[in-house]
Design a protein around this motif. Structure first.
Motif, PDB file in Angstrom:
ATOM      1  N   PHE B 621     -16.600  14.725 -35.356  1.00 50.77           N
ATOM      2  CA  PHE B 621     -17.421  15.769 -35.952  1.00 50.77           C
ATOM      3  C   PHE B 621     -18.454  16.243 -34.948  1.00 50.77           C
ATOM      4  CE2 PHE B 621     -20.888  12.773 -36.733  1.00 50.77           C
ATOM      5  CZ  PHE B 621     -20.205  11.581 -36.779  1.00 50.77           C
ATOM      6  N   GLY B 622     -19.054  17.335 -35.278  1.00 49.91           N
ATOM      7  CA  GLY B 622     -20.035  17.856 -34.352  1.00 49.91           C
ATOM      8  C   GLY B 622     -20.877  18.927 -34.996  1.00 49.91           C
ATOM      9  N   ARG B 623     -21.919  19.292 -34.282  1.00 54.78           N
ATOM     10  CA  ARG B 623     -22.805  20.312 -34.818  1.00 54.78           C
ATOM     11  C   ARG B 623     -23.330  21.164 -33.676  1.00 54.78           C
ATOM     12  NH1 ARG B 623     -26.340  17.798 -38.484  1.00 54.78           N
ATOM     13  NH2 ARG B 623     -27.480  16.844 -36.798  1.00 54.78           N
ATOM     14  N   VAL B 624     -23.467  22.438 -33.958  1.00 53.81           N
ATOM     15  CA  VAL B 624     -24.127  23.335 -33.021  1.00 53.81           C
ATOM     16  C   VAL B 624     -25.216  24.055 -33.795  1.00 53.81           C
ATOM     17  CG1 VAL B 624     -23.861  25.307 -31.502  1.00 53.81           C
ATOM     18  CG2 VAL B 624     -21.982  23.679 -31.752  1.00 53.81           C
ATOM     19  N   THR B 625     -26.437  24.002 -33.281  1.00 55.76           N
ATOM     20  CA  THR B 625     -27.456  24.857 -33.870  1.00 55.76           C
ATOM     21  C   THR B 625     -27.974  25.770 -32.775  1.00 55.76           C
ATOM     22  OG1 THR B 625     -29.341  23.446 -33.359  1.00 55.76           O
ATOM     23  CG2 THR B 625     -28.221  23.028 -35.427  1.00 55.76           C
ATOM     24  N   TYR B 626     -28.285  26.943 -33.180  1.00 55.99           N
ATOM     25  CA  TYR B 626     -28.748  27.907 -32.204  1.00 55.99           C
ATOM     26  C   TYR B 626     -29.835  28.727 -32.857  1.00 55.99           C
ATOM     27  CZ  TYR B 626     -28.955  32.370 -29.827  1.00 55.99           C
ATOM     28  OH  TYR B 626     -29.415  33.495 -29.213  1.00 55.99           O
ATOM     29  N   ASN B 627     -30.883  28.995 -32.131  1.00 53.86           N
ATOM     30  CA  ASN B 627     -31.816  29.971 -32.667  1.00 53.86           C
ATOM     31  C   ASN B 627     -32.335  30.888 -31.575  1.00 53.86           C
ATOM     32  OD1 ASN B 627     -34.685  29.312 -31.833  1.00 53.86           O
ATOM     33  ND2 ASN B 627     -34.005  27.314 -32.594  1.00 53.86           N
ATOM     34  N   TYR B 628     -32.641  32.064 -31.995  1.00 54.63           N
ATOM     35  CA  TYR B 628     -33.192  33.055 -31.081  1.00 54.63           C
ATOM     36  C   TYR B 628     -34.638  33.274 -31.475  1.00 54.63           C
ATOM     37  CZ  TYR B 628     -33.928  37.486 -28.692  1.00 54.63           C
ATOM     38  OH  TYR B 628     -34.431  38.479 -27.918  1.00 54.63           O
ATOM     39  N   LYS B 629     -35.516  32.939 -30.577  1.00 56.09           N
ATOM     40  CA  LYS B 629     -36.946  33.088 -30.807  1.00 56.09           C
ATOM     41  C   LYS B 629     -37.427  32.331 -32.033  1.00 56.09           C
ATOM     42  CE  LYS B 629     -37.654  37.724 -28.919  1.00 56.09           C
ATOM     43  NZ  LYS B 629     -38.028  39.084 -29.308  1.00 56.09           N
ATOM     44  N   GLY B 630     -36.696  31.316 -32.427  1.00 59.81           N
ATOM     45  CA  GLY B 630     -37.091  30.609 -33.638  1.00 59.81           C
ATOM     46  C   GLY B 630     -37.055  31.507 -34.863  1.00 59.81           C
ATOM     47  N   LYS B 631     -36.354  32.604 -34.732  1.00 59.34           N
ATOM     48  CA  LYS B 631     -36.382  33.626 -35.776  1.00 59.34           C
ATOM     49  C   LYS B 631     -35.019  33.748 -36.446  1.00 59.34           C
ATOM     50  CE  LYS B 631     -38.109  37.517 -34.225  1.00 59.34           C
ATOM     51  NZ  LYS B 631     -38.262  38.925 -33.791  1.00 59.34           N
ATOM     52  N   TYR B 632     -34.013  33.841 -35.637  1.00 61.00           N
ATOM     53  CA  TYR B 632     -32.653  33.907 -36.163  1.00 61.00           C
ATOM     54  C   TYR B 632     -31.997  32.557 -35.921  1.00 61.00           C
ATOM     55  CZ  TYR B 632     -34.030  38.723 -35.629  1.00 61.00           C
ATOM     56  OH  TYR B 632     -34.728  39.881 -35.694  1.00 61.00           O
ATOM     57  N   LEU B 633     -31.616  31.944 -37.006  1.00 59.32           N
ATOM     58  CA  LEU B 633     -31.146  30.570 -36.916  1.00 59.32           C
ATOM     59  C   LEU B 633     -29.679  30.499 -37.323  1.00 59.32           C
ATOM     60  CD1 LEU B 633     -34.092  29.197 -39.050  1.00 59.32           C
ATOM     61  CD2 LEU B 633     -34.066  29.345 -36.558  1.00 59.32           C
ATOM     62  N   PHE B 634     -28.967  29.675 -36.628  1.00 57.53           N
ATOM     63  CA  PHE B 634     -27.570  29.504 -36.964  1.00 57.53           C
ATOM     64  C   PHE B 634     -27.200  28.039 -36.798  1.00 57.53           C
ATOM     65  CE2 PHE B 634     -23.243  28.964 -35.421  1.00 57.53           C
ATOM     66  CZ  PHE B 634     -22.531  29.500 -36.485  1.00 57.53           C
ATOM     67  N   GLU B 635     -26.387  27.565 -37.701  1.00 55.16           N
ATOM     68  CA  GLU B 635     -25.961  26.169 -37.582  1.00 55.16           C
ATOM     69  C   GLU B 635     -24.532  26.053 -38.074  1.00 55.16           C
ATOM     70  OE1 GLU B 635     -28.608  22.983 -38.983  1.00 55.16           O
ATOM     71  OE2 GLU B 635     -26.908  22.254 -40.160  1.00 55.16           O
ATOM     72  N   THR B 636     -23.758  25.239 -37.387  1.00 64.67           N
ATOM     73  CA  THR B 636     -22.438  24.918 -37.916  1.00 64.67           C
ATOM     74  C   THR B 636     -22.193  23.424 -37.801  1.00 64.67           C
ATOM     75  OG1 THR B 636     -20.079  25.303 -37.770  1.00 64.67           O
ATOM     76  CG2 THR B 636     -21.287  25.496 -35.723  1.00 64.67           C
ATOM     77  N   ASN B 637     -21.635  22.869 -38.842  1.00 58.94           N
ATOM     78  CA  ASN B 637     -21.225  21.473 -38.870  1.00 58.94           C
ATOM     79  C   ASN B 637     -19.726  21.444 -39.065  1.00 58.94           C
ATOM     80  OD1 ASN B 637     -23.820  20.156 -38.913  1.00 58.94           O
ATOM     81  ND2 ASN B 637     -24.069  21.014 -40.970  1.00 58.94           N
ATOM     82  N   LEU B 638     -19.045  20.692 -38.239  1.00 60.96           N
ATOM     83  CA  LEU B 638     -17.594  20.618 -38.369  1.00 60.96           C
ATOM     84  C   LEU B 638     -17.212  19.146 -38.412  1.00 60.96           C
ATOM     85  CD1 LEU B 638     -16.755  23.165 -35.544  1.00 60.96           C
ATOM     86  CD2 LEU B 638     -16.829  23.649 -37.987  1.00 60.96           C
ATOM     87  N   ARG B 639     -16.266  18.853 -39.250  1.00 62.40           N
ATOM     88  CA  ARG B 639     -15.822  17.451 -39.286  1.00 62.40           C
ATOM     89  C   ARG B 639     -14.324  17.388 -39.530  1.00 62.40           C
ATOM     90  NH1 ARG B 639     -18.989  12.196 -40.725  1.00 62.40           N
ATOM     91  NH2 ARG B 639     -17.412  10.828 -41.616  1.00 62.40           N
ATOM     92  N   TYR B 640     -13.711  16.524 -38.786  1.00 62.38           N
ATOM     93  CA  TYR B 640     -12.284  16.276 -38.923  1.00 62.38           C
ATOM     94  C   TYR B 640     -12.167  14.823 -39.337  1.00 62.38           C
ATOM     95  CZ  TYR B 640      -7.329  16.654 -37.643  1.00 62.38           C
ATOM     96  OH  TYR B 640      -5.958  16.686 -37.672  1.00 62.38           O
ATOM     97  N   ASP B 641     -11.723  14.617 -40.569  1.00 63.22           N
ATOM     98  CA  ASP B 641     -11.847  13.307 -41.191  1.00 63.22           C
ATOM     99  C   ASP B 641     -10.485  12.691 -41.453  1.00 63.22           C
ATOM    100  OD1 ASP B 641     -13.717  11.500 -42.063  1.00 63.22           O
ATOM    101  OD2 ASP B 641     -14.687  12.929 -43.411  1.00 63.22           O
ATOM    102  N   GLY B 642     -10.355  11.440 -41.164  1.00 62.52           N
ATOM    103  CA  GLY B 642      -9.104  10.729 -41.448  1.00 62.52           C
ATOM    104  C   GLY B 642      -9.359   9.546 -42.352  1.00 62.52           C
ATOM    105  N   SER B 643      -8.572   9.451 -43.421  1.00 60.36           N
ATOM    106  CA  SER B 643      -8.786   8.377 -44.375  1.00 60.36           C
ATOM    107  C   SER B 643      -7.496   7.618 -44.610  1.00 60.36           C
ATOM    108  CB  SER B 643      -9.297   8.962 -45.695  1.00 60.36           C
ATOM    109  OG  SER B 643      -9.153   8.021 -46.723  1.00 60.36           O
ATOM    110  N   TYR B 644      -7.610   6.343 -44.759  1.00 58.95           N
ATOM    111  CA  TYR B 644      -6.447   5.472 -44.976  1.00 58.95           C
ATOM    112  C   TYR B 644      -5.821   5.671 -46.345  1.00 58.95           C
ATOM    113  CZ  TYR B 644      -9.086   2.815 -48.335  1.00 58.95           C
ATOM    114  OH  TYR B 644      -9.776   2.454 -49.453  1.00 58.95           O
ATOM    115  N   ALA B 645      -6.553   6.327 -47.268  1.00 61.90           N
ATOM    116  CA  ALA B 645      -6.144   6.320 -48.669  1.00 61.90           C
ATOM    117  C   ALA B 645      -4.969   7.240 -48.967  1.00 61.90           C
ATOM    118  CB  ALA B 645      -7.331   6.704 -49.550  1.00 61.90           C
TER     119      ALA B 645
END
Lengths: 561, 1067
Positions: B621-645
């Motif tokens: 998983f990972g995350r990117v946050t970005y902001n311009y001048k602390g004014k325009y904010l953007f964030e993305t969280n991505l996760r690739y998950d594997g489960s035994y179930a």
């Protein structure tokens, strides 16, 4: 003030990083099997069907799922057919039974008659599991002898379950294959006759492979005789007026032949102690039992018979209370019903009765354990005035003695409280009466009398033989079944298949009031009205539960509901 | 505050520099782009390079400038007196500045006469001080409470509140600490918008709350994921974390939770524990002594009221003469014969007036620049509210968080955490709601009486341990080494990782024994001895469970700031595996109760059992946050998950989350609004999963039961078919959308946050049990069939008095309301059902109930209306919904009245006057309902309200119908059928927490050698306003699978009201 911040580093930093990175990548990539788990608390398909012990364990489960009279489910699943007929009452607060005896069973509520919607009390359970078993056997590689035997057992169990089913509902869907999740689940009902034909074919097939007997550790499996007895009863029901409105003689002949075949096996005989027969000491220890459901209280998964049946004075739950109507049908030792016996004294009602009365009923004054039953009021220990569990007291003044072992305390759960009697599905006594009935219908009254009298002359019973003929003989036959097979889940079905229920099951339900004068100790006996009963002409078949029809619009409701 | 965590973290020179740049960037960074491309350089070289390119004068290189002007020195501390390293001190309007050293000291030279110094630090309020003639300026920085600079924990990291784009709510240690309860979940009630905590029982050791984040969105498991210091907690251990060890609790409600992928659909609770800072060793000790009482006890009928009921029951139902004569009933009222005709108050006898609990916590924190530590230990103890009751709970926790800087760039941490729960409860747990008032708990001579019944029950002695006990001991240990490496060659690049290894060991002991009770035989004036017991001889079951798991976490992060652009990012991988084992042993027929160990039981019919399970998970998983001048904010969280179930081809799932924010308050067109400190619009969208189901449902499996077959009266094994394999099984998917607005005005005078959300949960895992006919014989697996929509909003408001120098009084207020309403869009159910019965279109848990429209008063009414078969006068009248002239199951109507509130709210206030402060927290719920059921029988009492207002023949206005005689519903009693009559509104408003605190004056504490001392009194559940008639509105529903309905009989361990006094000292 000068603050020198300097960063020292060397190339080791990189080495550490590379080390950690490569270790981690190694760890994560090499552990593909992190997600490759299998359950280690259950068995897989492959493990089960190639293994004889596990295959047999599966078949044992199918046996276990067959409903029986001592079902340990809700209180009202215990001996429900006795309570839903004119034999017993279950406690007033269990008004669920009242709904049925008053003719109000409906698709919304059919109480213990609902043997369809599951999951705890349904013949679909043994049927569907037997279907699965039989399907898996096609590819099974286990020993052929074992495979043939288990297959025959499961076919017989399935046939029996279908027979019980159609005895409730008439035709049901005939399902013989297992389903999988993606199947279309909607199946329409087959006719009564189609199912009956299937039952007989299946039983004939399994009779070929079944042994006459097993060792004691396998008591409870279907034997050749058991499959034949199922067939005999099934054919008798199929020949009866409810299912044979044209009164086809061939059906009676088939029923008679099937019963005679069981008799001719010479494998079974009447046991000479009627009282012991139904207790733990009886059951499979006798030659009378053809197929039953053994229990083992030691493992505490079974029914607590004494606990449920003992009077409140012994801390029992007194689950079912015999009705006065039943008491009145126990003959006097002269072989006459009390109402026609001039020697019968209503104020001394419990003397000189059919010995089976004393083996079946606990009445006020009956010796039991270390005292006598006290269902008198005021103050009787087993009456609603009793100091123990007063709410458990009988509402009719009677308790059930059949099945119970007096030496148990009845006061706790577990083996001290209760014994492990076998619930008898089929016994020789019934086969004799089935034969008698079929022969009567075929016009052979002498044989009919002969077989009724075999029952009546059981050692310890020794009731005077019946000598009647014609309609009177038929009445003696009905009477004999009522007494001999009482509480064994026959009356409920017999009265239906004879199509006499609208009259018989519409009789008021009566009870005995025993009053004891505290001063003189003199008891007075008063028969009282207890409950009304009503059987409508549409009640011969049970209503199909509404949820079943909601799930499957192909299922048609029985008429009248 | 989390800011402390940041503060105590050993910042590298580079990070400090970045902080410095941030502090002055408002004027500078917009015009100048610094470009540094230096490899293998020392910091000094870096600084010099920066100076070359900019006008910055860095402390390490400003010697020349320092020759002119004045020199000012000073020390910066926080409110607790701890020194603050890393604070930026800048001369206002210039680029001259320094940062404080490890002891919080700074020194600046060349300061003009009229200069103003700006002190700023993350998480603290910025302060400006006019220098005047001073040469020493010491300063105490106040924490930023309104939260713009406040830092909140988000998944795998922290963020300044100002730039958070997800819907995240948090509460701090001070809030959590104020509730004197031993379970963390109980302290959260009302504090976090969007979180609903329902406390179902007050039993010591079991008094935890059910937690819902934004209500329910699935018919499956609704438990949020709880993550403690980065490690998911599956066992509920988090409930036992001592409140004093908590730095912050935050909840992720929207797409921000997507970083937790397949387990995040029900929301995520993040718990951060305290860590050490740079200071001398500081000891902090807290002692709490609590006094507990039941919040509410049911009121049962008096003996004469009960006798009247019994008489009527016998006459009308049993056709028997009355049990009690008028004279006898008079004796009951007069109370002249306590032996034969008492008026026994079972509940009053059972419960004490007041019980006790206590909690203690000691922690030691401190450290140097090289190593910091926080160590704590706590002990909590709760006693039974029952007289002589054996309910008891002792909890012990131990936590040690250590951070070591091996070099400037390499850090190492070790968290060690241990705990033990020790709780005991009686085997028989009835609380006297069924005791007959005509049988005393104890006869006048002191002998215990027997309630009628086979086991000879007497709750007063059974709750005191006669009959046996169930004891649970849970031992938990966990070890979490961690590391963090900054890669000096690449600015902003770092690697972090941790490994966690946990062990949980449970010992469960279930001992049952007999006891002695008496019946009174009045005819002979004798007490008849009776042996009570569920068993006739003692038996013992012991269960040992062991659960262990590990988790490896590795993360590479990269943060970069260039000009007006700020980027933070990381990519991480995790792997976890675990195992559970259980061993059970049982023996019965103990010869003697003297020794409660297995060997002393009978060798016959003993039982041994055991099982094992394994699980495993992997994810990236990972995350990117970005902001311009602390004014325009953007964030993305991505996760690739594997489960035994799940089956191999359904095992991996991708869960993305996106959010954006726009800080309007930073826009020039809003410059005119000088009172507007912050105004931020947020929006998010994300997908999350829920995989909390039985694993391996894709495999055909068979379950062995060693005891089962009846054949031969023996105990041969049986093998039951497991679920029909569902090869398509996979996760539930939640699609979450959220729009939010944060605003702060007048420097904290007003803050508010509004969130509006919509969650669509699809692929809901449910068994098609109502749809698939029973004759298929299929044991139904969960299938991904359901769709549920959950919509709602949260509003929170806060207000704080303006901090003005010299004012003795300050106050703050905050309140929040959460609303969540779910609707089943699609669920497996029979399609031939009438619409008013369909679950589809209703809320989760909506029950099918008969619609009670009155009570039949005359036979004529019964005869002329559609009735349920068996209806008599005095029974409930139900609505004939389908107008077919009869009442049956087809007339039941799905009722949108569930047990989980649709609205929950909380508001709290803090008032401070000089050294005294008061904190009050109110919580409540609306649109919640409880199904009440309480039978009455001839020997079992019932609620007074029910009995005295029951239907009696001839009554034309009784409040209640004929009282049902069976516990549970749906068993065929007309008035006991599941109907709306027995549904009660469980809305309430509760005074959850009150704390009054007094801080001792310095002159006293310094004499005691302490650095601070606080005394406080507080309380919990002090009063409740509710429409619920008989019990505590949070109640304890009993589930009745037969009727498919949960109901409450009042027979539960009551919730507690706590009065507490406490003391906190620091030295």
């Amino acid at each position: 003030m000068k603050k020198n911040i300097s960063i020292t580093y060397n190339h080791k930093n990189w080495s550490v990083l590379y080390l950690i990175l490569s270790l981690s990548i190694l760890l994560i990539t090499s552990c593909e099997n992190v997600l490759e788990k299998t359950p280690i608390d259950s068995f897989s398909d492959g493990a089960v069907w190639g293994d004889e012990a596990l295959t047999e364990a599966f078949a044992n489960t199918v046996y276990k799922s067959i409903p029986f009279g001592f079902q340990q489910l809700h209180g009202w699943r215990f001996m429900p057919y006795a309570n839903m007929s004119d034999e017993c009452n279950s406690r007033n607060s269990g008004t669920n039974i009242q709904i049925i005896i008053q003719g109000n069973a409906s698709p919304s509520y059919s109480g213990p008659m609902d043997v369809w919607s599951g999951p705890l009390w349904s013949y679909w359970e043994p049927i569907s599991q037997a279907n699965k078993f039989l399907d898996k056997m096609k590819l099974s590689t286990i020993d052929q002898g074992l495979k043939d035997r288990l297959t025959a057992e499961m076919r017989a169990v399935r046939a029996y379950s279908y027979f019980k089913f159609i005895s409730h509902y008439g035709g049901v869907p005939l399902i013989t294959k297992p389903f999988s999740l993606d199947d279309d689940f909607k199946v329409a009902r087959n006719s009564y006759d189609e199912i009956m034909n299937f039952i007989i074919l299946e039983l004939d097939e399994s009779i070929k492979f079944l042994p006459l007997d097993y060792d004691a550790a396998n008591d409870g499996r279907v034997t050749k005789g058991a499959a034949m007895a199922i067939k005999a009863r099934a054919l008798l029901y199929a020949a009866s007026p409810l299912n044979n409105p044209e009164n086809t003689r061939a059906k009676w002949q088939a029923a008679a032949d099937a019963s005679k075949a069981v008799i001719d096996l010479n494998q079974y005989k009447l046991y000479d102690n009627y009282k012991v027969l139904f207790t733990q000491a009886g059951g499979y220890n006798t030659q009378e039992v053809i197929w039953g459901r053994p229990q083992n209280m030691n493992v505490e998964v079974e029914s607590r018979v004494e606990r449920l049946l003992f009077p409140n004075g012994w801390l029992g739950f007194a689950h079912s209370h015999p009705l006065q109507n039943l008491i009145d049908d126990f003959e006097t030792t002269k072989g006459l019903l009390p109402k026609v016996d001039p020697g019968y004294e209503p104020q001394n009602p419990y003397v000189n009765r059919d010995p089976r009365f004393y083996a079946t009923i606990l009445y006020d004054g009956a010796p039991f354990k270390n005292r006598t039953i006290e269902s008198f009021t005021p103050g009787g220990l087993d009456s609603p005035d009793g100091i123990e569990s007063a709410w458990n007291a009988s509402e009719t003044s009677y308790y059930i003695r059949k099945f119970v072992d007096e030496s148990k305390c009845g006061c706790t759960d577990g083996p001290d409280g209760s014994s492990s009697p076998t619930w008898i599905w089929f016994r020789y006594g019934e086969v004799l009466l089935n034969y008698a009935e079929a022969m009567y219908k075929l016009g052979d009254e002498a044989t009919c009398r002969e077989y009724i009298n075999k029952i009546r002359s059981r050692p310890g019973v020794n009731m005077p033989p019946v000598t009647e003929s014609g309609a009177a003989l038929w009445n003696r036959l009905v009477q004999e079944r009522r007494i001999e097979l009482v509480f064994e889940e026959h009356r409920f079905f017999d009265v239906r298949r004879w199509k006499t229920a609208t009259e018989v099951f519409s009789q008021n339900r009566m009870r005995m009031k025993v009053n004891k004068d505290p001063g003189t100790g003199k008891k007075t006996y008063t028969v009282q009205f207890f409950q009304p009963a009503k059987f409508n002409d549409w009640n011969y078949l049970a209503p199909i539960p509404q949820e079943v029809i909601d799930q499957n619009s192909l299922i048609t409701q029985n008429p009248g509901y | 505050m989390l800011s402390k965590l940041i503060r105590i973290m050993k910042l590298t020179g580079f990070l400090i520099f970045v902080a410095l740049v941030q502090a002055t960037a408002s004027v500078y960074s917009q015009t100048t782009l610094l470009s540094l491309n230096m490899k293998n350089s020392s910091l000094k070289e870096v600084f010099r390079e920066i100076e070359k390119q900019s006008e910055f004068q860095l402390s390490s290189a400003v010697e020349a400038a320092q020759q002119q002007g004045r020199k000012i020195t000073g020390k910066v501390t926080d409110q607790t007196g701890a020194s603050l390293p890393g604070v930026s001190v800048v001369v206002k309007g210039t680029t001259t500045g320094v940062i404080t050293d490890g002891d919080g000291n700074y020194s600046l030279s060349g300061i003009p006469a009229n200069a103003t110094l700006q002190f700023s630090f993350v998480g603290m309020k910025m302060q400006e001080i006019a220098v005047g003639n001073k040469t020493t300026v010491n300063l105490v920085l106040a924490e930023e409470t309104i939260g713009l600079e406040e830092v909140v924990a988000i998944g795998y990291g922290t963020q300044r509140k100002a730039t958070v784009t997800g819907s995240v709510a948090s509460t701090d240690d001070e809030m959590v600490k104020r509730s004197p309860t031993a379970s963390l979940s109980n302290s959260l009630s009302g504090l976090l918008p969007g979180l609903t905590a329902i406390n179902r029982s007050g039993e010591p050791g079991q008094n935890i709350s059910e937690i819902y984040i934004r209500g329910q969105s699935t018919t499956g498991d609704t438990n949020p994921l709880v993550v403690v210091d980065g490690i998911p907690d599956e066992t509920g251990a988090w409930q036992r974390i001592n409140q004093n060890e908590i730095e912050q609790v935050s909840i992720l409600k929207d797409a921000s939770a997507a970083i937790y992928g397949a387990r995040a659909a029900n929301g995520v609770i993040l718990i951060t524990t305290k860590r050490g800072g740079i200071s001398k060793p500081t000891f902090n000790y807290t002692y709490n002594q609590g006094f507990t009482q039941p919040t509410r006890l049911p009121e049962m009928a008096n003996s004469w009221e009960f006798a009247d009921y019994v008489n009527q029951y016998r006459e009308t139902m049993q056709n028997l003469p009355p049990m009690y004569s008028k004279e006898q009933i008079q004796i009951m009222k007069d109370g002249t014969d306590q032996l034969n005709y008492p008026n026994a108050d079972w509940i009053g006898t059972i419960f004490k007036d007041v019980s006790t609990q206590s909690m203690q916590n000691l922690n030691i924190r401190g450290g140097t620049e090289k190593a910091r530590y926080s160590m704590s230990g706590s002990y909590a103890h709760e006693n039974s509210m029952v007289r002589n009751g054996i309910h008891e709970y002792s909890g012990y926790t131990m936590r040690s968080n250590i951070d070591v800087d091996i070099t400037k760039n390499i850090k190492f941490g070790l968290d060690i955490n241990g705990g033990m729960d020790d709780r005991i409860r009686p085997v028989l747990g009835n609380f006297g709601t069924e005791g007959s008032p005509l049988i005393p708990a104890f006869f006048p001579n002191g002998l215990p009486a027997s309630l009628p019944g086979d086991i000879g029950e007497n709750p007063a002695i059974n709750l005191a341990g006669q009959g046996g006990y169930i004891s649970d001991k849970i031992y938990r240990t966990s070890l979490k080494p961690s590391f963090s490496i900054n890669i000096p060659q690449v600015k902003g690049l770092g690697v972090e990782g941790y490994f966690s290894f946990r062990n949980e060991f449970t010992e469960n002991k279930n001992w049952r024994d007999t006891w002695t009770v008496y019946n009174y035989d009045s005819a002979n004036d004798k007490y008849v001895k009776k042996k009570g017991g569920e068993v006739s001889k003692p038996d013992l079951e012991e269960i040992f469970n062991k659960r262990k798991d590990y988790l490896v976490h590795l993360r590479i992060k990269y943060d970069k700031k260039f000009g007006n652009h700020e980027l933070t990012s990381f990519v991480a991988a995790e792997q976890a595996e675990g195992e559970y084992r259980s061993i059970t042993a049982y023996r019965k027929d103990f010869l003697s109760p003297a020794i409660e160990e297995l060997f002393a039981g009978s060798g016959e019919n003993m039982v041994a059992d055991g099982t094992r399970r394994e699980w495993g998970r992997q994810n990236i998983f990972g995350r990117v946050t970005y902001n311009y001048k602390g004014k325009y904010l953007f964030e993305t969280n991505l996760r690739y998950d594997g489960s035994y179930a799940f089956p191999k081809n359904k095992r991996w799932g991708f869960f993305p989350g996106f959010s954006i924010g726009w800080r309007l308050s930073e826009e020039s067109f809003l410059d005119g609004l000088t009172h507007l400190d912050n105004l931020k619009l947020r929006a998010s969208y994300g997908q999350m999963g829920n995989d909390q189901i039985s694993p391996f449902q894709y495999l055909p499996m068979y379950n062995l039961s060693p005891i089962g077959s009846h054949l031969g009266g023996g105990t041969q094994a049986i093998l039951k078919t497991g679920v029909a394999p569902n090869e398509k099984i996979t996760w539930e998917v939640a699609e979450n959308s959220n729009i939010g607005l944060d605003a702060a005005l007048w420097e904290g005078g007003l803050g508010f946050t509004i969130d509006v959300f919509k969650q669509k949960r699809s692929n809901i895992l449910t068994a098609r049990s109502t749809e698939v006919p029973y004759y298929t014989g299929l044991v139904l697996p969960d299938e991904n069939v359901g769709i549920i929509e959950n919509k709602g909003f949260e509003v929170s408001l806060s207000h704080r008095s303006k901090a003005s120098a010299g004012s003795d009084f300050s106050y703050s207020f905050s309140g929040n309301v959460s609303y969540a309403k779910n609707k089943i869009i699609n669920i497996s159910e029979p399609q031939d059902m009438p619409d008013y019965q369909k679950a589809e279109g209703s809320m989760i848990g909506a029950q099918l109930l008969y619609d009670a429209i009155g009570i039949f008063r005359t036979q004529a009414q019964v005869d002329s209306n559609p009735v349920f078969p068996g209806t008599v006068v005095g029974d409930l009248q139900y609505r004939d919904v389908n107008k077919d002239g009869i009442i049956n199951a087809a007339d039941r109507v799905r009722q949108n009245k569930g047990n989980i509130p649709e609205i929950s709210f909380g508001f709290n206030t803090t008032l401070t006057y000089k050294r005294i402060s008061l904190f009050a927290n109110f919580t409540g719920q609306e649109l919640a309902w409880t199904y009440i059921h309480k039978h009455a029988r001839t020997t079992q009492n019932s609620l007074r309200d029910l009995l005295i207002n029951r239907y009696v023949p001839g009554s034309m206005d009784s409040k209640y119908p004929i009282i049902p005689q069976e516990d549970g519903v749906g068993e065929g009693e007309v008035s006991g059928m599941p109907s709306t009559f027995w549904l009660q509104n469980a809305a309430f408003l509760r005074f959850k927490t009150l704390q009054i605190q007094y801080t001792m004056p310095e002159n006293i504490i310094s004499r005691l050698g302490l650095s601070s001392m606080m005394l406080f009194v507080n309380g919990n559940n002090l009063f409740t306003l509710t429409g619920m008639k008989w019990y505590d509105p949070e109640g304890t529903p009993v589930s009745d699978s037969a009727a498919g309905i949960g109901y409450s009989t009042g027979n539960f361990y009551p919730q507690t009201k706590i009065y507490n006094i406490g003391m906190n000292i620091t030295f």
